[in-house]
Design an enzyme around this catalytic site. Structure first.
Site, PDB file in Angstrom:
ATOM      1  N   ASP A  35      41.302  39.891  36.486  1.00  0.00           N
ATOM      2  CA  ASP A  35      42.714  40.125  36.225  1.00  0.00           C
ATOM      3  C   ASP A  35      43.483  38.824  36.023  1.00  0.00           C
ATOM      4  OD1 ASP A  35      42.571  42.852  36.277  1.00  0.00           O
ATOM      5  OD2 ASP A  35      43.233  43.077  38.358  1.00  0.00           O
ATOM      6  N   LYS A  57      46.982  42.150  32.729  1.00  0.00           N
ATOM      7  CA  LYS A  57      48.130  42.898  32.224  1.00  0.00           C
ATOM      8  C   LYS A  57      49.379  42.104  32.566  1.00  0.00           C
ATOM      9  CE  LYS A  57      45.992  47.396  33.180  1.00  0.00           C
ATOM     10  NZ  LYS A  57      45.071  47.110  34.284  1.00  0.00           N
ATOM     11  N   MET A 172      56.032  41.652  43.456  1.00  0.00           N
ATOM     12  CA  MET A 172      56.430  41.651  42.051  1.00  0.00           C
ATOM     13  C   MET A 172      57.804  42.282  41.880  1.00  0.00           C
ATOM     14  SD  MET A 172      53.792  40.138  40.892  1.00  0.00           S
ATOM     15  CE  MET A 172      53.848  40.264  39.126  1.00  0.00           C
TER      16      MET A 172
END
Length: 254
Positions: A35, A57, A172
């Site tokens: 990732d 992503k 986040m």
């Protein structure tokens, strides 16, 4: 012969925080699907013949979509390969590891989950903030700063978060900080509650700012804090003044 998939937590950023078993899995992998938040230094553990597949992503750009990741894991393991799905932090903490495990189980692919150190405890620790403390906090919650779109902004149990948990770690959530602070204050959290924002926690680029719950959104804007960043809400933030060990270590190196 069917291979095996390891869902491995890469830790919070500092490559030295990978677990011993996690490193062993990387070393024996034929395929590593990693990732965006995985420290690329961890790929140095891989053997020369390993296939490295970026699955990151990020807003506006994607490596592989989730369905393609599922297909990759199943297909490569079906070929008899050892596959490592390398995920930032811990696979089961906002990492969609449970979805990947369910797909592997459905496809009858052998797999293991290898836990990793999650940013919710590691980033505060590097910032000198204990998420629990005998004098200040006997409860701790890890919270996503954004939810699935179909749930909108108010899917969290704000009253419980505001009144029932001493320390909150929001993942986040920089882009949603205005909504978070508004909801916590509206549901009873003291506007003067100390807050820390830790950008790129546990890495050499770690940066920490502090303010009150009422003022942290403006402080984030002024300091141009960006993700990956962790927001910690609670009285434990005040302990940082006494034990900000990582900051002191960095200053001594300069």
């Amino acid at each position: 012969m069917i291979g095996k998939v390891y869902l491995v937590g890469a830790g919070p950023g500092d490559p030295k925080l990978i677990t011993v078993y996690g490193a062993e899995c990387i070393q024996k992998a034929d395929v590593i699907a990693y990732d965006r938040l995985v420290n690329k230094e961890l790929l140095n553990y891989a053997k020369e013949t390993a296939q490295l597949v970026y699955c990151g992503k990020e807003p506006g750009k994607h490596g592989l979509i989730q369905d393609e990741i599922h297909e990759l894991l199943v297909n490569e393991a079906t070929k008899g390969k050892v596959v490592v799905r390398l995920k930032g932090g811990d696979p089961f903490v906002f990492g969609r590891g449970a979805e990947e495990a369910a797909i592997l189980r459905e496809a009858n692919i052998p797999y293991e989950v290898v836990p990793g150190i999650t940013a919710g405890i590691a980033a505060p620790a590097y910032a000198g903030i204990p998420v629990t403390h005998r004098d200040y906090a006997t409860s701790f919650a890890i919270v996503t700063g954004h939810g699935r779109a179909e749930k909108g902004n108010d899917f969290l149990h704000w009253e419980a978060l505001a009144n029932g948990i001493d320390t909150l770690a929001f993942y986040m959530s920089v882009g949603n900080i205005g909504h978070i602070t508004k909801q916590l204050i509206m549901h009873g959290r003291d506007p003067n509650t100390p807050v820390a924002v830790i950008e790129r926690g546990t890495t050499e680029n770690q940066r920490t700012i502090t303010s009150s719950l009422a003022n942290i959104a403006e402080k984030i804007r002024q300091e141009v804090i960006v993700n990956p960043a962790l927001i910690v809400v609670g009285e434990v933030v005040n302990v940082r003044e006494k034990i900000a060990w990582f900051d002191q270590m960095e200053e001594s190196v300069r």
